[in-house]
Design a protein around this motif. Structure first.
Motif, PDB file in Angstrom:
ATOM      1  N   THR A  19      -2.549   3.054  -0.635  1.00 10.84           N
ATOM      2  CA  THR A  19      -3.673   2.181  -0.323  1.00 10.84           C
ATOM      3  C   THR A  19      -4.727   2.873   0.526  1.00 10.84           C
ATOM      4  O   THR A  19      -5.607   2.216   1.069  1.00 10.84           O
ATOM      5  N   ASP A 213      -5.034  -7.233  -1.259  1.00 16.06           N
ATOM      6  CA  ASP A 213      -3.675  -7.025  -0.761  1.00 16.06           C
ATOM      7  C   ASP A 213      -3.373  -7.957   0.410  1.00 16.06           C
ATOM      8  O   ASP A 213      -2.281  -8.526   0.500  1.00 16.06           O
ATOM      9  N   ARG A 328       1.019  -7.878  -7.005  1.00 17.38           N
ATOM     10  CA  ARG A 328       0.595  -8.782  -5.938  1.00 17.38           C
ATOM     11  C   ARG A 328       0.438 -10.211  -6.436  1.00 17.38           C
ATOM     12  O   ARG A 328       0.453 -10.477  -7.641  1.00 17.38           O
TER      13      ARG A 328
END
Length: 345
Positions: A19, A213, A328
Motif C-alpha cells: 500500500t 482501504d 476489501r
C-alpha cells in the motif's frame, strides 16, 4: 447494528508494503488484472482511459480463467485416456500370447489349422465375419478370438478419443495464450498512462486507494445471519483474505482475482464451484432482488457477468476489485458496477 471490522491480514508487513502507493501497486507486471468499476461516461482524460483498460482486462481475465479451467480438465481426460489405452494394450498383448499358445499346440499336434492362421493374421475381424470359419474353432478359441477383437476395438476407440482431446487441448492452449497476451497488453497500456501522470495526480490515486482501504476497515456489516451454513462458512474464509492483493488468474491463498476469491473460499469448506464469474452466476439458487440477499450469498455484477464477490451485509460487497487494490469491503452502490443477481449456495 453490530459492527464487523475486517481481520488483520495474515502478513501485515507484506500488505503494508503493497500500500506504499497505488501507483506502485498498479505497476502490475503482466500478472495483475481485475474487475474494475465501469467508467463514468461523463469522465474525461487519463483516468477514464485507465478505467476502461482495467475493465477490458477484467473481461479478458474471466475468459482466460474459463479457458484455463477447460485446459485443466482436458489434460486430466487425456491422461486418463492414455493410461486406459496403455492398460488395454497390455491386456491385448497377454491375450495375443494366449492365442499363440493355442496355435503352437495345434502345430505340434499335426499342423496349424487354417483358421488359426487367419486368427493370427493382421485382420482378425475378417476372420470373425466369416461364419464358416467359426465352425473350425473350438469353444475356447472362439471365446479368445472374440475377446481379442473386442479389445482391439476398445483400444482403437481409446486412442481416437485421446487424439481428439489432445487436439482440443492444443486449441485451448492457443486461446489461453491469446487471452494472456490481451490481458498483458491492456495492463501495459494502463501502466503507461499511469506513468504519464504528474506526481500530484499519482498521489491522488494513492490517496483514493488508501481511503478505500480505511473505509473497508470501518465497514459496518450488521449482524444478519447467512441463509445457509455453507455460505456462512465460505464467507468466513473469504473474510480472512481481506487485505491481500488482486492478481489476475490467481486463486489464493496469497492473492486472488474476483472469481478466484469466491471459488477459493468455497473450496475451504469442501464445496466445489466453477472457476469463472459467468459460470458461478448459473449455480445455486438465483436471488433477483438485492434486498433479499443474505451475507455469504454470491453477488454477480456487470451485464457481461464479469465480476463476482460475496454479499457482506448492510449493502456491502466483499471482493477483489481491481489492479492495484486489495481484497476489501465496499459499498455496492458506490462500486460503479450494476448488480445483476445473487446466487445462494
Amino acid at each position: 447494528m453490530a459492527s464487523h471490522r475486517r481481520p488483520k491480514p495474515p502478513n501485515a508487513a507484506y500488505t503494508a508494503a503493497l500500500t506504499a502507493s497505488a501507483a506502485a501497486a498498479v505497476a502490475v507486471s503482466a500478472q495483475t488484472a481485475s474487475a474494475d468499476p465501469l467508467p463514468d461516461p461523463t469522465k474525461k482524460g487519463v483516468q477514464a482511459q485507465i478505467d476502461r483498460l482495467y475493465e477490458d482486462a477484467t473481461q479478458a481475465t474471466e475468459k482466460y480463467n474459463g479457458a484455463k479451467e477447460k485446459a485443466d480438465k482436458l489434460e486430466k481426460q487425456v491422461k486418463d485416456l492414455q493410461e486406459t489405452a496403455a492398460r488395454k494394450q497390455g491386456d491385448l498383448n497377454d491375450l495375443r500370447d494366449r492365442l499363440g499358445v493355442i496355435a503352437t499346440a495345434q502345430y505340434r499336434s499335426g499342423g496349424l489349422d487354417p483358421s488359426m492362421q487367419l486368427l493370427l493374421s493382421s485382420d482378425p475381424d475378417k476372420y470373425l465375419d466369416t461364419a464358416s470359419a467359426l465352425d473350425r474353432l473350438g469353444d475356447r478359441q472362439t471365446t479368445e478370438l472374440k475377446e481379442f477383437q473386442s479389445q482391439q476395438r476398445d483400444l482403437a476407440q481409446q486412442r481416437k478419443q485421446a487424439a481428439e482431446k489432445l487436439e482440443d487441448l492444443g486449441d485451448t492452449r492457443t486461446e489461453l495464450g491469446a487471452k494472456k497476451q490481451e490481458i498483458q497488453s491492456k495492463l501495459a497500456k494502463a501502466q503507461k498512462l499511469l506513468n504519464s501522470l504528474s506526481a500530484k495526480e499519482k498521489a491522488e490515486i494513492a490517496k483514493k486507494e488508501e481511503r478505500a482501504d480505511r473505509s473497508s476497515e470501518r465497514a459496518k456489516l450488521g449482524n444478519e445471519a447467512s441463509a445457509t451454513q455453507r455460505a456462512a462458512s465460505a464467507f468466513e474464509a473469504a473474510k480472512s483474505r481481506v487485505g491481500l492483493p488482486y492478481v489476475w488468474g490467481a486463486t489464493g491463498p496469497g492473492s486472488f482475482d474476483c472469481s478466484g476469491l469466491t471459488s477459493w473460499a468455497f473450496k475451504q469448506v469442501d464445496v466445489s464451484i466453477p472457476r469463472t464469474s459467468q459460470a458461478q452466476a448459473n449455480i445455486g439458487t438465483r436471488i433477483n432482488s438485492l434486498s433479499a440477499l443474505k451475507p455469504g450469498d454470491l453477488i454477480i455484477m456487470r451485464t457481461d457477468l464479469s465480476h463476482v464477490g460475496f454479499y457482506a451485509g448492510n449493502g456491502q460487497i466483499l471482493h477483489a476489485p481491481k489492479p492495484g487494490a486489495k481484497v476489501r469491503y465496499e459499498s455496492i452502490a458506490r462500486s460503479g458496477m450494476p448488480f445483476m443477481w445473487g446466487v445462494r449456495m
